[in-house]
Design an enzyme around this catalytic site. Structure first.
Site, PDB file in Angstrom:
ATOM      1  N   ASP A  11       0.880  -1.180   0.000  1.00  0.00           N
ATOM      2  CA  ASP A  11       0.000   0.000   0.000  1.00  0.00           C
ATOM      3  C   ASP A  11       0.912   1.224   0.000  1.00  0.00           C
ATOM      4  O   ASP A  11       2.124   1.110   0.237  1.00  0.00           O
ATOM      5  CB  ASP A  11      -0.883  -0.009   1.263  1.00  0.00           C
ATOM      6  CG  ASP A  11      -1.750   1.255   1.371  1.00  0.00           C
ATOM      7  OD1 ASP A  11      -2.334   1.682   0.362  1.00  0.00           O
ATOM      8  OD2 ASP A  11      -1.836   1.828   2.479  1.00  0.00           O
ATOM      9  N   SER A  12       0.333   2.383  -0.224  1.00  0.00           N
ATOM     10  CA  SER A  12       1.112   3.622  -0.144  1.00  0.00           C
ATOM     11  C   SER A  12       1.645   3.860   1.263  1.00  0.00           C
ATOM     12  O   SER A  12       2.535   4.680   1.453  1.00  0.00           O
ATOM     13  CB  SER A  12       0.229   4.808  -0.538  1.00  0.00           C
ATOM     14  OG  SER A  12      -0.816   4.949   0.408  1.00  0.00           O
ATOM     15  N   CYS A  74      -4.638  -1.338  -1.822  1.00  0.00           N
ATOM     16  CA  CYS A  74      -4.776   0.091  -2.060  1.00  0.00           C
ATOM     17  C   CYS A  74      -5.684   0.300  -3.265  1.00  0.00           C
ATOM     18  O   CYS A  74      -5.400  -0.219  -4.357  1.00  0.00           O
ATOM     19  CB  CYS A  74      -3.386   0.676  -2.341  1.00  0.00           C
ATOM     20  SG  CYS A  74      -3.404   2.422  -2.764  1.00  0.00           S
ATOM     21  N   GLU A 152      -1.524   8.042   8.644  1.00  0.00           N
ATOM     22  CA  GLU A 152      -0.079   7.767   8.620  1.00  0.00           C
ATOM     23  C   GLU A 152       0.603   8.282   9.884  1.00  0.00           C
ATOM     24  O   GLU A 152       1.571   7.709  10.345  1.00  0.00           O
ATOM     25  CB  GLU A 152       0.567   8.430   7.389  1.00  0.00           C
ATOM     26  CG  GLU A 152       0.260   7.748   6.072  1.00  0.00           C
ATOM     27  CD  GLU A 152       0.899   6.375   5.950  1.00  0.00           C
ATOM     28  OE1 GLU A 152       2.109   6.264   6.177  1.00  0.00           O
ATOM     29  OE2 GLU A 152       0.182   5.416   5.645  1.00  0.00           O
ATOM     30  N   CYS A 184     -10.888   3.735   0.590  1.00  0.00           N
ATOM     31  CA  CYS A 184      -9.432   3.833   0.725  1.00  0.00           C
ATOM     32  C   CYS A 184      -9.076   2.987   1.939  1.00  0.00           C
ATOM     33  O   CYS A 184      -9.774   3.051   2.964  1.00  0.00           O
ATOM     34  CB  CYS A 184      -9.042   5.287   0.942  1.00  0.00           C
ATOM     35  SG  CYS A 184      -7.351   5.522   1.534  1.00  0.00           S
ATOM     36  N   HIS A 186      -6.934   3.145   4.146  1.00  0.00           N
ATOM     37  CA  HIS A 186      -6.603   3.834   5.403  1.00  0.00           C
ATOM     38  C   HIS A 186      -7.865   4.092   6.243  1.00  0.00           C
ATOM     39  O   HIS A 186      -7.777   4.205   7.463  1.00  0.00           O
ATOM     40  CB  HIS A 186      -5.935   5.186   5.119  1.00  0.00           C
ATOM     41  CG  HIS A 186      -4.488   5.097   4.704  1.00  0.00           C
ATOM     42  ND1 HIS A 186      -4.101   4.612   3.474  1.00  0.00           N
ATOM     43  CD2 HIS A 186      -3.353   5.444   5.350  1.00  0.00           C
ATOM     44  CE1 HIS A 186      -2.768   4.672   3.393  1.00  0.00           C
ATOM     45  NE2 HIS A 186      -2.295   5.181   4.509  1.00  0.00           N
TER      46      HIS A 186
HETATM   47  N1  DGL Z   1      -4.680   3.396   0.932  1.00  0.00           N
HETATM   48  C1  DGL Z   1      -4.806   3.909  -0.387  1.00  0.00           C
HETATM   49  C2  DGL Z   1      -6.122   3.554  -1.033  1.00  0.00           C
HETATM   50  O1  DGL Z   1      -6.720   2.559  -0.674  1.00  0.00           O
HETATM   51  C3  DGL Z   1      -4.573   5.347  -0.624  1.00  0.00           C
HETATM   52  C4  DGL Z   1      -3.686   6.136  -0.158  1.00  0.00           C
HETATM   53  C5  DGL Z   1      -3.026   7.339  -0.634  1.00  0.00           C
HETATM   54  O2  DGL Z   1      -3.601   8.313  -1.099  1.00  0.00           O
HETATM   55  O3  DGL Z   1      -1.850   7.228  -0.465  1.00  0.00           O
HETATM   56  O4  DGL Z   1      -6.576   4.220  -1.912  1.00  0.00           O
END
Ligand code: DGL
Length: 266
Positions: A11-12, A74, A152, A184, A186
């Site tokens: 993931d990011s 992600c 984060e 998302c 997160h």
């Molecule tokens: N966790 C990522 C997602 O599911 C996105 C995160 C980001 O913008 O870095 O889209």
């Protein structure tokens, strides 16, 4: 040479841990390797080409670590990169997208809200999803700049995070949404805060459990049965490993050392 037979997940940043929890639950004996690409977070405001390039780099590293299946934990990276990853790498690659279908089935008010990154909402894959299911109910979308950064930082309930969640959910609730898609990875970590703001009756829908189910199906049908794995989970980051160790330990739920990716993959 690393032992083969692992599930590689990226993931990011730390958001994909919300998916990793579901994978661990469903496949308790598998060896897991996770990358938080926190040196490049957020993906949501990066170009698809940039995210695609990162996704290829991270996938190469995971395969080097023995991964024979990849989960893109992600939504944003899936939209940007899943097609080209599948062309390049001949192993099961499981992506994810906002849970529009289950949300459309769940709503009683006929209005569904989508919280996601701008990158996801602007993608062709998301447009196709809306085209497919958007006739049946009203779907209202909301990009959420800044929210990924709060997670984060481990700020799951700070004043600033609360303010952002209030701002982003208000238009959806005013429109009558009774179901919110957490589009998302997160955002599931913000579910208690979202419920606190939107009310306990709100339905929150995400894709983590479905991704783990799909991974298990693909592994059963495409990968040779393997010996019981060692049930370990290893964590890497392209960001600050000391900070990552702290936040991953909180979100993964046990004390966890996070290593820096080798230089070629940063
Ligand atoms: N966790 C990522 C997602 O599911 C996105 C995160 C980001 O913008 O870095 O889209």
């Amino acid at each position: 040479m690393s032992p083969s037979g692992a599930i590689g997940v990226f993931d990011s940043g730390v958001g994909g841990l919300s998916v990793l929890h579901h994978i661990r639950q469903r496949l308790p004996h598998e060896r897991l390797v996770y990358i938080a690409d926190s040196g490049h977070v957020p993906y949501g405001d990066k170009s698809p080409a940039y995210i695609e390039q990162r996704s290829h780099t991270l996938t190469r590293f995971l395969i080097e670590q023995g991964a024979d299946a990849i989960v893109i934990a992600c939504n944003t990276a899936t939209a940007a990169a899943v097609a080209s990853l599948r062309m390049q790498f001949n192993i099961p690659i499981i992506g994810m997208e906002p849970a529009v279908k289950p949300a459309v089935a769940a709503t009683r008010s006929g209005v569904v809200g989508v919280l996601a990154t701008v990158g996801t909402l602007e993608s062709a894959r998301f447009a196709a999803l809306l085209e497919r299911y958007g006739e049946e109910v009203e779907i209202v979308t909301q990009g959420c700049p800044g929210l990924v950064e709060q997670v984060e930082q481990g700020e799951l309930d700070s004043a600033k995070t609360r303010q952002l969640v209030e701002r982003y959910t208000a238009p959806l609730l005013a429109r009558g949404a009774d179901t919110l898609i957490l589009g998302c990875t997160h955002y599931p970590f913000l579910a208690p805060l979202i419920r606190d703001i939107a009310g306990q009756d709100i339905s929150l829908v995400d894709t983590g459990a479905a991704v783990a189910r799909q991974l298990q199906r693909r592994m059963e049908s495409e990968l040779p049965a393997r010996e019981r794995g060692d049930a370990t989970a290893r964590f890497f980051t392209s960001g600050d490993p000391v900070f990552a160790t702290r936040i991953v330990s909180v979100l993964w739920g046990s004390s966890t050392a996070v290593q820096t990716l080798p230089r070629d993959f940063l």
